[in-house]
Motif scaffolding. Structure first.
Motif, PDB file in Angstrom:
ATOM      1  N   UNK A 112       0.873  -1.170   0.000  1.00 45.13           N
ATOM      2  CA  UNK A 112       0.000   0.000   0.000  1.00 45.13           C
ATOM      3  C   UNK A 112       0.909   1.219   0.000  1.00 45.13           C
ATOM      4  N   UNK A 113       1.005   1.886  -1.130  1.00 47.17           N
ATOM      5  CA  UNK A 113       1.924   2.992  -1.391  1.00 47.17           C
ATOM      6  C   UNK A 113       3.318   2.449  -1.685  1.00 47.17           C
ATOM      7  N   UNK A 114       4.338   3.307  -1.588  1.00 44.34           N
ATOM      8  CA  UNK A 114       5.592   3.045  -2.287  1.00 44.34           C
ATOM      9  C   UNK A 114       6.687   2.339  -1.495  1.00 44.34           C
ATOM     10  N   UNK A 115       6.334   1.516  -0.535  1.00 50.44           N
ATOM     11  CA  UNK A 115       7.314   0.640   0.105  1.00 50.44           C
ATOM     12  C   UNK A 115       7.250  -0.716  -0.595  1.00 50.44           C
ATOM     13  N   UNK A 116       8.315  -1.130  -1.297  1.00 53.19           N
ATOM     14  CA  UNK A 116       8.219  -2.316  -2.150  1.00 53.19           C
ATOM     15  C   UNK A 116       8.532  -3.640  -1.458  1.00 53.19           C
ATOM     16  N   UNK A 117       8.041  -4.694  -2.084  1.00 57.13           N
ATOM     17  CA  UNK A 117       8.452  -6.065  -1.800  1.00 57.13           C
ATOM     18  C   UNK A 117       9.202  -6.548  -3.042  1.00 57.13           C
ATOM     19  N   UNK A 134       2.949   8.851  -6.992  1.00 55.56           N
ATOM     20  CA  UNK A 134       3.771   9.590  -7.944  1.00 55.56           C
ATOM     21  C   UNK A 134       2.942  10.262  -9.034  1.00 55.56           C
ATOM     22  N   UNK A 135       1.679   9.878  -9.147  1.00 55.36           N
ATOM     23  CA  UNK A 135       0.831  10.410 -10.207  1.00 55.36           C
ATOM     24  C   UNK A 135       0.126  11.701  -9.805  1.00 55.36           C
ATOM     25  N   UNK A 136       0.258  12.114  -8.544  1.00 53.01           N
ATOM     26  CA  UNK A 136      -0.472  13.285  -8.063  1.00 53.01           C
ATOM     27  C   UNK A 136       0.502  14.411  -7.699  1.00 53.01           C
ATOM     28  N   UNK A 137       0.008  15.642  -7.762  1.00 58.92           N
ATOM     29  CA  UNK A 137       0.772  16.824  -7.323  1.00 58.92           C
ATOM     30  C   UNK A 137       2.147  16.912  -7.977  1.00 58.92           C
ATOM     31  N   UNK A 138       2.224  16.575  -9.244  1.00 60.23           N
ATOM     32  CA  UNK A 138       3.527  16.541  -9.901  1.00 60.23           C
ATOM     33  C   UNK A 138       4.151  17.928 -10.033  1.00 60.23           C
ATOM     34  N   UNK A 139       3.314  18.970 -10.177  1.00 62.37           N
ATOM     35  CA  UNK A 139       3.865  20.319 -10.291  1.00 62.37           C
ATOM     36  C   UNK A 139       4.523  20.760  -8.991  1.00 62.37           C
ATOM     37  N   UNK A 169      -5.390  12.359  -0.246  1.00 62.82           N
ATOM     38  CA  UNK A 169      -4.984  11.092   0.358  1.00 62.82           C
ATOM     39  C   UNK A 169      -6.226  10.291   0.736  1.00 62.82           C
ATOM     40  N   UNK A 170      -6.211   9.019   0.395  1.00 62.95           N
ATOM     41  CA  UNK A 170      -7.325   8.108   0.672  1.00 62.95           C
ATOM     42  C   UNK A 170      -8.638   8.598   0.064  1.00 62.95           C
ATOM     43  N   UNK A 171      -8.532   9.030  -1.197  1.00 63.94           N
ATOM     44  CA  UNK A 171      -9.699   9.371  -2.006  1.00 63.94           C
ATOM     45  C   UNK A 171      -9.550   8.693  -3.359  1.00 63.94           C
ATOM     46  N   UNK A 172     -10.658   8.531  -4.074  1.00 62.80           N
ATOM     47  CA  UNK A 172     -10.620   7.877  -5.375  1.00 62.80           C
ATOM     48  C   UNK A 172      -9.789   8.665  -6.384  1.00 62.80           C
ATOM     49  N   UNK A 173      -9.667   9.968  -6.186  1.00 68.65           N
ATOM     50  CA  UNK A 173      -8.902  10.799  -7.115  1.00 68.65           C
ATOM     51  C   UNK A 173      -7.428  10.916  -6.735  1.00 68.65           C
ATOM     52  N   UNK A 174      -7.048  10.279  -5.638  1.00 71.36           N
ATOM     53  CA  UNK A 174      -5.680  10.420  -5.165  1.00 71.36           C
ATOM     54  C   UNK A 174      -4.969   9.093  -5.027  1.00 71.36           C
ATOM     55  N   UNK A 175      -4.477   8.813  -3.836  1.00 73.59           N
ATOM     56  CA  UNK A 175      -3.733   7.588  -3.571  1.00 73.59           C
ATOM     57  C   UNK A 175      -4.095   7.116  -2.174  1.00 73.59           C
ATOM     58  N   UNK A 176      -3.684   5.899  -1.839  1.00 73.61           N
ATOM     59  CA  UNK A 176      -4.133   5.270  -0.597  1.00 73.61           C
ATOM     60  C   UNK A 176      -2.965   4.902   0.296  1.00 73.61           C
ATOM     61  N   UNK A 177      -3.152   5.152   1.597  1.00 74.75           N
ATOM     62  CA  UNK A 177      -2.183   4.777   2.611  1.00 74.75           C
ATOM     63  C   UNK A 177      -2.948   4.286   3.834  1.00 74.75           C
ATOM     64  N   UNK A 178      -2.260   3.644   4.742  1.00 75.07           N
ATOM     65  CA  UNK A 178      -2.870   3.261   6.020  1.00 75.07           C
ATOM     66  C   UNK A 178      -3.033   4.511   6.868  1.00 75.07           C
ATOM     67  N   UNK A 179      -4.237   4.741   7.365  1.00 76.68           N
ATOM     68  CA  UNK A 179      -4.481   5.940   8.180  1.00 76.68           C
ATOM     69  C   UNK A 179      -5.455   5.597   9.298  1.00 76.68           C
ATOM     70  N   UNK A 180      -6.627   6.209   9.301  1.00 76.22           N
ATOM     71  CA  UNK A 180      -7.507   6.080  10.463  1.00 76.22           C
ATOM     72  C   UNK A 180      -8.639   5.083  10.285  1.00 76.22           C
ATOM     73  N   UNK A 181      -8.835   4.535   9.099  1.00 75.17           N
ATOM     74  CA  UNK A 181      -9.955   3.631   8.898  1.00 75.17           C
ATOM     75  C   UNK A 181      -9.584   2.420   8.067  1.00 75.17           C
ATOM     76  N   UNK A 182     -10.387   1.360   8.131  1.00 71.27           N
ATOM     77  CA  UNK A 182     -10.049   0.105   7.454  1.00 71.27           C
ATOM     78  C   UNK A 182     -10.214   0.130   5.941  1.00 71.27           C
ATOM     79  N   UNK A 183     -10.920   1.130   5.391  1.00 70.63           N
ATOM     80  CA  UNK A 183     -11.219   1.125   3.955  1.00 70.63           C
ATOM     81  C   UNK A 183      -9.963   1.067   3.100  1.00 70.63           C
TER      82      UNK A 183
END
Length: 271
Positions: A112-117, A134-139, A169-183
């Motif tokens: 989930x986000x940019x820490x790789x396996x 990497x696809x968001x806020x490029x400017x 963050x954690x929206x359909x138009x952005x990207x996802x990370x572990x935060x405050x909810x299980x979604x």
């Protein structure tokens, strides 16, 4: 499997990475920078990653639980630990997640986000990661990269970038990370590899993976060979040696002169 781990802060601030290993599990969390902005939480990122990591390891001790369900369970439990905090604040403590788990005949992974396996097999190396950030806020990212690391202009630019990232963050138009909810767990990238195909694996934060992805100072195969020959701590030392040659981020623009680093190296038990 054999799991060896190491983690180290990138500077004088507390380490916001977290790593753990068991005979069947490797977990790396990379706490996201707050850039000095309000989070709505009195605990802070190091507390958050420690709590999430501990609950994640506990949840995945149940071998029949999927990695997605285990992450969702851990996120829910951590949220219940601090209901007095403003968990709807867009800057609430958050983290990337990378997991590798062995079960009979297979290795499961979740990112989930940019820490790789990174998986090593007879046919080569496979890098499993989630680069939607990497696809968001490029400017704003490009603006940040124009300034020398550590200057007032650089710090102000990083704060603007982090503020903008928070809003998506954690929206359909952005990207996802572990935060405050299980979604967020439902948006993690998952997969499975046949155990017999895997020779070794590394789970790491981007504070380590940048040696390959951003600095270009090693190949993935070389990283795995160093881990096998000298261990995780030696790989982090190598990252620091490279960063010391560019303390102001002029060759390799970055948010910090040195980022927190964590890595778990996994080797199959032959038998």
């Amino acid at each position: 499997m054999y799991v060896s781990v190491a983690t180290e802060p990138g500077g004088s601030a507390p380490n916001e990475d977290w790593v753990a290993g068991t005979p069947t599990l490797a977990v790396v969390l990379d706490g996201l920078s707050t850039a000095g902005l309000d989070t709505g939480c009195r605990h802070g990122v190091p507390w958050y990653v420690a709590q999430l990591g501990g609950h994640l390891v506990a949840a995945l001790a149940e071998s029949d639980r999927t990695l997605t369900d285990g992450l969702a369970n851990a996120l829910d439990r951590v949220a219940q630990l601090h209901p007095e905090c403003d968990l709807k604040n867009p800057g609430t403590p958050s983290a990337t997640v990378a997991i590798l788990r062995e079960r009979p005949g297979y290795f499961d992974h979740l990112v989930l986000a940019d820490s790789p396996v990174v998986l090593e097999s007879q046919s080569g190396v496979t890098v499993l990661t989630d680069l939607r950030v990497d696809e968001v806020c490029q400017d704003l990212r490009a603006e940040t990269e124009r300034f020398r690391t550590g200057t007032p202009e650089h710090r102000e630019s990083v704060a603007r970038l982090v503020s903008a990232q928070r809003e998506i963050r954690n929206t359909e138009d952005g990207y996802w990370v572990a935060a405050s909810g299980p979604e967020a767990a439902l948006h993690a990238l998952t997969g499975t590899a046949v155990a017999g195909d895997v020779l070794s694996a590394a789970v790491m934060s981007d504070g380590v993976s940048r040696l390959v992805t951003e600095y270009g100072m090693a190949t993935w195969q070389a990283v795995l060979e160093q881990l096998r020959e000298a261990g995780p701590a030696s790989l982090i030392r190598r990252v620091r040696e490279v960063e010391a040659t560019d303390p102001h981020g002029q060759r390799w623009p970055r948010y910090k002169a040195g980022d927190d680093a964590a890595v778990a190296f996994c080797q199959r038990v032959q038998g």
